[in-house]
Design an enzyme around this catalytic site. Structure first.
Site, PDB file in Angstrom:
ATOM      1  N   ASP A  55       0.845  -1.191   0.000  1.00  0.00           N
ATOM      2  CA  ASP A  55       0.000   0.000   0.000  1.00  0.00           C
ATOM      3  C   ASP A  55       0.881   1.242   0.000  1.00  0.00           C
ATOM      4  O   ASP A  55       2.096   1.167   0.218  1.00  0.00           O
ATOM      5  CB  ASP A  55      -0.925   0.004   1.222  1.00  0.00           C
ATOM      6  CG  ASP A  55      -2.130   0.914   1.032  1.00  0.00           C
ATOM      7  OD1 ASP A  55      -2.339   1.377  -0.110  1.00  0.00           O
ATOM      8  OD2 ASP A  55      -2.846   1.192   2.002  1.00  0.00           O
ATOM      9  N   ILE A  70       0.488   8.818   2.757  1.00  0.00           N
ATOM     10  CA  ILE A  70       1.279  10.036   2.980  1.00  0.00           C
ATOM     11  C   ILE A  70       1.244  10.358   4.470  1.00  0.00           C
ATOM     12  O   ILE A  70       0.175  10.354   5.094  1.00  0.00           O
ATOM     13  CB  ILE A  70       0.726  11.214   2.160  1.00  0.00           C
ATOM     14  CG1 ILE A  70       0.915  10.943   0.661  1.00  0.00           C
ATOM     15  CG2 ILE A  70       1.420  12.529   2.546  1.00  0.00           C
ATOM     16  CD1 ILE A  70       0.327  12.009  -0.246  1.00  0.00           C
ATOM     17  N   HIS A  71       2.400  10.625   5.043  1.00  0.00           N
ATOM     18  CA  HIS A  71       2.522  10.947   6.466  1.00  0.00           C
ATOM     19  C   HIS A  71       3.362  12.214   6.609  1.00  0.00           C
ATOM     20  O   HIS A  71       4.117  12.576   5.711  1.00  0.00           O
ATOM     21  CB  HIS A  71       3.211   9.809   7.221  1.00  0.00           C
ATOM     22  CG  HIS A  71       2.556   8.478   7.038  1.00  0.00           C
ATOM     23  ND1 HIS A  71       1.618   7.984   7.902  1.00  0.00           N
ATOM     24  CD2 HIS A  71       2.692   7.538   6.066  1.00  0.00           C
ATOM     25  CE1 HIS A  71       1.207   6.797   7.491  1.00  0.00           C
ATOM     26  NE2 HIS A  71       1.841   6.514   6.374  1.00  0.00           N
ATOM     27  N   ARG A  72       3.260  12.860   7.770  1.00  0.00           N
ATOM     28  CA  ARG A  72       4.198  13.950   8.035  1.00  0.00           C
ATOM     29  C   ARG A  72       5.481  13.326   8.574  1.00  0.00           C
ATOM     30  O   ARG A  72       5.460  12.469   9.457  1.00  0.00           O
ATOM     31  CB  ARG A  72       3.599  14.984   8.970  1.00  0.00           C
ATOM     32  CG  ARG A  72       3.642  14.709  10.443  1.00  0.00           C
ATOM     33  CD  ARG A  72       2.953  15.824  11.227  1.00  0.00           C
ATOM     34  NE  ARG A  72       3.153  15.689  12.653  1.00  0.00           N
ATOM     35  CZ  ARG A  72       2.270  16.057  13.570  1.00  0.00           C
ATOM     36  NH1 ARG A  72       1.116  16.576  13.208  1.00  0.00           N
ATOM     37  NH2 ARG A  72       2.544  15.918  14.859  1.00  0.00           N
ATOM     38  N   GLY A 120      -6.813   2.980  10.508  1.00  0.00           N
ATOM     39  CA  GLY A 120      -7.191   3.302   9.133  1.00  0.00           C
ATOM     40  C   GLY A 120      -6.068   3.323   8.122  1.00  0.00           C
ATOM     41  O   GLY A 120      -6.322   3.226   6.931  1.00  0.00           O
ATOM     42  N   GLU A 158      -3.453   1.860  -3.523  1.00  0.00           N
ATOM     43  CA  GLU A 158      -3.980   3.037  -4.213  1.00  0.00           C
ATOM     44  C   GLU A 158      -3.169   3.441  -5.442  1.00  0.00           C
ATOM     45  O   GLU A 158      -3.602   4.307  -6.210  1.00  0.00           O
ATOM     46  CB  GLU A 158      -4.103   4.218  -3.241  1.00  0.00           C
ATOM     47  CG  GLU A 158      -5.257   4.105  -2.264  1.00  0.00           C
ATOM     48  CD  GLU A 158      -4.942   3.230  -1.055  1.00  0.00           C
ATOM     49  OE1 GLU A 158      -3.763   2.807  -0.911  1.00  0.00           O
ATOM     50  OE2 GLU A 158      -5.858   2.960  -0.257  1.00  0.00           O
ATOM     51  N   GLU A 182      -0.975  22.232   9.984  1.00  0.00           N
ATOM     52  CA  GLU A 182      -1.810  21.135   9.491  1.00  0.00           C
ATOM     53  C   GLU A 182      -3.040  21.685   8.777  1.00  0.00           C
ATOM     54  O   GLU A 182      -3.325  22.886   8.817  1.00  0.00           O
ATOM     55  CB  GLU A 182      -2.222  20.222  10.647  1.00  0.00           C
ATOM     56  CG  GLU A 182      -1.069  19.427  11.239  1.00  0.00           C
ATOM     57  CD  GLU A 182      -0.667  18.233  10.373  1.00  0.00           C
ATOM     58  OE1 GLU A 182      -1.215  18.084   9.263  1.00  0.00           O
ATOM     59  OE2 GLU A 182       0.196  17.445  10.802  1.00  0.00           O
TER      60      GLU A 182
END
Length: 490
Positions: free
Chosen positions: A164, A167-169, A186, A232, A288
């Site tokens: 998979d 996107i993360h910070r 999730g 995705e 954010e």
């Protein structure tokens, strides 16, 4: 045969569209200055005013990072996203819904076919320092450090049965260490990491930077639309009708996106965390999507870098401003697609379109355009809203409007709430539900006794649809239809 899609191809296409792209050779500092400048030019979204919708930009001269470039704002306009995907911006949600349902899976290519592996830096080299290789910006002067805000993380389960992208910070902490915030629940990368932790093994990943926007937009789909086992990248392939190209990593057992600009090959360590702002101690992370600077997390995952690869010719660091219109495009359009897919199955034909506007950062608010055909449809609009709220926990506010309202025009939406709405009968409040923890109003101190834990919220439905039996009282002024009106502007 045409060149496969990547960031460079998209930027070349944008250059042909008036007002959609600008680049500059003036030197800029990636530490706060770059984002500070783009705030005025084109950030939009929930960024502190003044801001505006403007062109995507490429900065060609980055202080301290010769030979690299930074791109920002490629998706910071819904209309521009429509141009990038060669589709009407008003029905992008439907396009993405169809792409989820008709996936195109990636293909694997060799290193010789992968531009991102033209230059290789191994972490074992004596002078290796990711902070000197990657021109990762800070959005503000109080950020916890340089952040990767547009890095697509690719990982798999231990058996390599599923993979998979998310996107993360991610903040650069030292020469070979990244702090990654994996939001609980999730995210499939988090699920895979838990499996590796159970085995007490590090999880190999690649962090892919500088990509075709079709990949970034596809990446932000979440369950239930893309369940565990659905990668995705298949959506991006469907959007382009060509598979995303992947290449084996040079230092970790994981695949990388072959036409990226930079790839970081790394491992998420098991059972190890660190303080996100360990270098600054500001208590702040980065701005954010709701428009506020997030608090530094006391326990982000520790990511050890094994290699950095990139293109030879002036590789492009792709970045975004957290609360900008770009986040709205990446997070909002896939959520629109997910809502459309859900309501089409439950109440087909009754929700004509959905829009997640900048006011909600793409996540907190949705506007649903409702079609009532008979008196039996009265009330169906509220069922549609409840369906959306139940399936997508990050939604906080749903506004319901009739089919004669332009959901992409907030003046038209607010007109609805002023002329087709009564607060004592058309507001539905659902208290004590889960929502996004980055909303600062979702704190126990804000609503004692009701909000028990951070991230709980009341959900609100604003029903601006006209009761079916009163439609004749709410007909808009009927102007003459003139098909050739544009000739008067010639």
């Amino acid at each position: 045969m045409s060149q496969p899609y990547d960031l460079r191809k998209v930027l070349e296409e944008l250059k042909e569209l008036p007002g959609q792209y600008h680049e500059t050779d003036i030197e800029i500092d990636p530490q706060a200055e770059l984002s500070g400048v783009y705030r005025y030019i084109g950030a939009g979204g929930t960024v502190k005013r003044p801001t505006q919708e403007g062109p995507a930009m490429t900065f060609n001269t980055i202080k301290g990072f010769p030979g690299t470039r930074v791109s920002i704002g490629t998706m910071a306009s819904r209309k521009r996203v429509g141009k990038i995907l060669h589709h009407d911006y008003r029905t992008l949600g439907k396009l993405l819904q169809q792409s989820v349902e008709h996936p195109v899976k990636p293909v694997e290519v060799t290193q010789a076919e992968a531009p991102v592996q033209e230059v290789i830096h191994l972490a074992s080299e004596a002078d290796f320092d990711i902070r000197k290789l990657l021109p990762a910006p800070t959005n503000t002067e109080e950020d916890a450090g340089p952040y990767i805000t547009m890095g697509v993380v690719l990982g798999s389960d231990p058996e390599k049965n599923m993979s998979d992208v998310t996107i993360h910070r991610m903040v650069l902490e030292d020469k070979d260490t990244i702090g990654m915030y994996i939001m609980p629940g999730g995210r499939h990368i988090g699920h895979f990491h838990k499996q590796f932790e159970a085995l007490n093994k590090p999880m190999p990943i690649t962090i892919n930077i500088g990509l075709d926007p079709a990949i970034a937009i596809g990446t932000t789909f979440e369950p239930p639309t893309t369940p565990l086992g659905y990668n995705e990248l298949w959506v991006a392939g469907a959007l382009r009708q060509e598979p995303v190209q992947l290449v084996p990593g040079v230092a970790v057992d994981e695949l990388a996106i072959a036409r990226a600009e930079f790839v970081i090959e790394a491992e998420i360590l098991p059972h190890e965390t660190m303080q996100e702002d360990i270098n600054t101690h500001t208590g702040k992370a980065m701005p954010e999507f709701p428009g506020y600077t997030g608090d530094a997390n006391p326990a982000v995952n520790v990511v050890k870098v094994k290699a950095v690869t990139h293109r030879f010719d002036r590789p492009i660091m792709q970045t975004t401003i957290g609360p900008s219109e770009e986040h709205v495009s990446m997070a909002g359009i896939p959520t629109e697609a997910s809502i459309l897919g859900l309501v089409d199955k439950a109440i087909p034909g009754k929700v004509l379109n959905v829009y997640n506007p900048p006011a909600g950062g793409g996540k907190l608010m949705t506007i649903m355009q409702i079609h009532k055909e008979t008196e039996a449809d009265e009330g169906i609009q509220r069922q549609a809203a409840i369906l959306a709220l139940s399936a997508f926990k990050e939604l906080k506010t749903v506004i319901l409007v009739d089919e004669d309202v332009d959901i992409f025009d907030m003046n038209d939406v607010m007109w609805t709430l002023n002329t087709r709405f009564q607060g004592d009968k058309d507001v539905i409040v659902l208290p004590g539900m889960r929502n996004h923890p980055l909303d600062p109003s979702e704190l126990p101190a804000y609503n004692p006794g009701v909000i028990r834990y951070r991230g709980m919220s009341a959900k609100t439905i604003l029903d601006g649809t006209v009761p079916f039996d009163m439609k004749e009282h709410f007909v808009r002024a009927q102007f003459k239809e003139v098909s050739d009106w544009q000739k008067y502007l010639d």
